[in-house]
Scaffold this active site. Structure first.
Site, PDB file in Angstrom:
ATOM      1  N   ASP A   1      70.489  90.047   0.704  1.00  0.00           N
ATOM      2  CA  ASP A   1      69.547  89.128   0.086  1.00  0.00           C
ATOM      3  C   ASP A   1      68.153  89.473   0.580  1.00  0.00           C
ATOM      4  OD1 ASP A   1      68.648  87.140  -1.577  1.00  0.00           O
ATOM      5  OD2 ASP A   1      69.271  85.484  -0.294  1.00  0.00           O
TER       6      ASP A   1
ATOM      7  N   PHE B   1      59.451  94.828  -9.522  1.00  0.00           N
ATOM      8  CA  PHE B   1      60.004  93.591 -10.072  1.00  0.00           C
ATOM      9  C   PHE B   1      59.676  92.460  -9.115  1.00  0.00           C
ATOM     10  CE2 PHE B   1      63.165  95.657  -7.504  1.00  0.00           C
ATOM     11  CZ  PHE B   1      63.712  94.637  -6.747  1.00  0.00           C
TER      12      PHE B   1
END
Length: 186
Positions: free
Chosen positions: A12, A92
């Site tokens: 993550d 992104f």
């Protein structure tokens, strides 16, 4: 791990902004709510930073590996600044508003090779890669992982020099699990 009943890994990443007490942090992908929307997330981030001088931030990635019921963490981070306006077409997430320290371009403006070589994900993967390469050397595999060119070969002497003796302290169970699994996935 508990649900699957086997060794596994996950990762993550979050953006932590000093002036926002670490926000958005683990909620980076859903900072502006559900469903996740990058442009709304960036808009909320920039609105929350209006009037704040401290624009320091860092991206942090953590990879968790569960191997024989033991959890191992590999972390990578990169510090930088949040700018007022989006710049760049690449990347992104928050890449278009994040300038890493030592650079004058956002992650979205940097070439992919540069970004990947300095990024938080790259650093976390590099830490994990060293452990896996060390295990491969211990088991007689002479391939180097994640290499863009053809696999490089190391002599067994090179492996011993490159990886400390502590890498040899694996249990028989770990060796039995790692060898077949690694040879299947390479």
């Amino acid at each position: 791990h508990d649900r699957l009943g086997c060794n596994c890994f996950a990762d993550d990443t979050g953006l932590e902004v000093d002036a926002l007490n670490g926000e958005p942090g683990v909620y980076s992908a859903r900072y502006a709510g559900e469903p996740s929307n990058t442009q709304r997330n960036i808009k909320k981030l920039l609105e929350n930073l209006k009037g704040k001088e401290n624009r320091k931030a860092q991206f942090t990635t953590v990879i968790a590996v569960i191997l024989n019921n033991e959890t191992h963490f590999f972390e990578g981070a990169i510090s930088g600044q949040i700018i007022d306006n989006q710049r760049g077409e690449g990347g992104f997430g928050y890449d278009s508003v994040f300038i890493p320290d030592g650079y004058d371009k956002t992650f979205a403006e940097l070439p992919a090779e540069v970004k990947n070589s300095i990024s938080h994900r790259g650093k976390a993967m590099e830490a994990l890669k060293k452990i896996i390469e060390g295990l491969l050397c211990l088991f007689g595999q002479k391939k180097k992982l994640f290499h863009a060119k053809k696999y490089e070969k190391y002599s067994s002497r090179g492996c011993r020099k490159r990886y400390p003796a502590s890498m040899k302290k694996l249990s028989r169970t770990e060796k039995r699990w790692m060898m077949p699994a690694l040879s299947r996935r390479i």
